[in-house]
Scaffold this motif. Sequence first.
Motif, PDB file in Angstrom:
ATOM      1  N   ARG A 148       0.821  -0.979   0.261  1.00  0.00           N
ATOM      2  CA  ARG A 148       0.204  -0.118   0.330  1.00  0.00           C
ATOM      3  C   ARG A 148       0.890   1.154  -0.058  1.00  0.00           C
ATOM      4  N   CYS A 149       1.922   1.460   0.920  1.00  0.00           N
ATOM      5  CA  CYS A 149       2.546   2.121   0.977  1.00  0.00           C
ATOM      6  C   CYS A 149       3.702   2.755  -0.632  1.00  0.00           C
ATOM      7  N   ASN A 150       4.516   1.565  -0.972  1.00  0.00           N
ATOM      8  CA  ASN A 150       4.955   2.387  -2.071  1.00  0.00           C
ATOM      9  C   ASN A 150       3.710   2.248  -3.100  1.00  0.00           C
ATOM     10  N   LEU A 151       2.312   2.105  -3.707  1.00  0.00           N
ATOM     11  CA  LEU A 151       1.750   2.250  -3.864  1.00  0.00           C
ATOM     12  C   LEU A 151       1.207   3.282  -4.142  1.00  0.00           C
ATOM     13  N   TRP A 152       0.592   3.766  -3.020  1.00  0.00           N
ATOM     14  CA  TRP A 152       0.134   5.204  -2.346  1.00  0.00           C
ATOM     15  C   TRP A 152       0.795   6.895  -2.232  1.00  0.00           C
ATOM     16  N   LEU A 153       2.482   6.587  -2.223  1.00  0.00           N
ATOM     17  CA  LEU A 153       2.846   7.540  -1.052  1.00  0.00           C
ATOM     18  C   LEU A 153       3.486   8.552  -2.337  1.00  0.00           C
ATOM     19  N   ARG A 154       3.212   9.432  -2.426  1.00  0.00           N
ATOM     20  CA  ARG A 154       3.682  10.122  -3.381  1.00  0.00           C
ATOM     21  C   ARG A 154       4.444  11.335  -3.414  1.00  0.00           C
ATOM     22  N   THR A 155       4.876  11.189  -2.131  1.00  0.00           N
ATOM     23  CA  THR A 155       6.867  12.677  -1.839  1.00  0.00           C
ATOM     24  C   THR A 155       7.523  11.808  -1.202  1.00  0.00           C
ATOM     25  N   ALA A 156       7.699  10.782  -0.662  1.00  0.00           N
ATOM     26  CA  ALA A 156       8.639   9.455  -0.406  1.00  0.00           C
ATOM     27  C   ALA A 156       9.580   8.679  -1.582  1.00  0.00           C
ATOM     28  N   ASP A 157      10.844   9.065  -0.850  1.00  0.00           N
ATOM     29  CA  ASP A 157      12.043   8.791  -1.335  1.00  0.00           C
ATOM     30  C   ASP A 157      11.529   6.965  -1.874  1.00  0.00           C
ATOM     31  N   ARG A 158      11.614   6.400  -0.746  1.00  0.00           N
ATOM     32  CA  ARG A 158      11.449   5.183  -0.431  1.00  0.00           C
ATOM     33  C   ARG A 158      10.910   4.134   0.649  1.00  0.00           C
ATOM     34  N   VAL A 159      10.702   3.256   0.649  1.00  0.00           N
ATOM     35  CA  VAL A 159      10.007   2.707   1.401  1.00  0.00           C
ATOM     36  C   VAL A 159      10.922   1.405   1.908  1.00  0.00           C
ATOM     37  N   LYS A 160      11.375   1.769   3.435  1.00  0.00           N
ATOM     38  CA  LYS A 160      12.723   1.193   3.957  1.00  0.00           C
ATOM     39  C   LYS A 160      11.942  -0.523   5.352  1.00  0.00           C
ATOM     40  N   LEU A 161      11.770  -1.488   5.354  1.00  0.00           N
ATOM     41  CA  LEU A 161      11.853  -2.966   5.739  1.00  0.00           C
ATOM     42  C   LEU A 161      12.712  -2.140   7.249  1.00  0.00           C
TER      43      LEU A 161
END
Length: 376
Positions: free
Chosen positions: A48-61
């Motif tokens: 969900r975050c990878n699909l929807w975040l417009r302003t983030a650079d990356r999503v890290k675990l």
Amino acid sequence: MTNNVTLIATAAMGLESIVAKEVRQLGYEVDVENGKVVFDAPVSAIPRCNLWLRTADRVKLQVGQFKAVTFDELFEATKALPWEDVITEEGKFPVSGKSVKSVLHSVPDCQAIVKKAIAERLKLKYGVAGKMPETDALYKIEAAIHKDQATLTIDTSGSGLHKRGYRVGQGDAPLKETMAAALILLTNWKPDYPLVDPFCGSGTIPIEAALIGQNIAPGFNREFASENWGWIESRYWEQAFEEAEEEADYDQELDITGSDIDHKMIEISTDNAIEAGLGDLISWKQMQVNDLFIREDNGYLIGNPPYGQRIGDQDDAAKIYHDLGNIMKDHPSWSVYILTAFEQFEQKYGKTATKKRKLFNGFIQTNYYQYFGNKG
């Protein structure tokens, strides 16, 4: 892997609050830190975050966090983490690193130690005698040490989230899609208002505005590294893409115009909009700023004009700002938002901004000048 994970949405300096707001809108509570937003969420948040975040650079675990002031501490604490819950036997796990204000300041040494510790853990768990094969899915690991606190993460995004997949062409200094989206989200523009960008370049601001206006998930037409991770059930990805399709409002009418003095940029903008599936939603015009004609009573102008940083360009930039100010002073109901590094912008524009915000466009420090229109 448990059903809950700790995620980090990285952000450009100055955009942390915008990224945090986006994450909260997805339903997750966050802690805001410099350059990142940290939150606990179910595994389904990764798609969900990878699909929807417009302003983030990356999503890290985030796999683990601990204090380390010796290489032995770094090795043992890394090895103690449950890497086998995340990385498959054949998975590729390159390690990058950074160290700030820490005893362990040699980044190459830290990378090598973390890599060795993870390999030792995986060989033990999978019963591998020699080297790990590293022939399957990618698990890009970062070992970041700040003030002796080590944070080990795996990048779930793959290519940076600014790579939406629609840019088939660009100019010399393209505005990142994530920054363009942030410039729009920092206004109170709604899709029933006109929006104009008279410095559109390759069309990033108008295209991002159209995606926002129709509530289209920015990652809808791209792939992510974590799609190939077996422990994230395929149904989570299916549900995330279904949600994105259901939430999109393709019937929302938009009045968005992008213009540029360079006809080649208009051609590129048109191609990019078509690639994004927005070919019929945005009007493109080749013209200079002093030909800008405002018809509607209320609207928004959002632009990233030339900064005049190269020798000989300052006078041209000053004239552009002067011409824009002369035009917009006759339209007090319009809100104007300009991102520039030109220090005398307000003087040349002819009006002091209602508000300005420091932002970094790449490595360039800029101000986002905001003039709030009187909408009556």
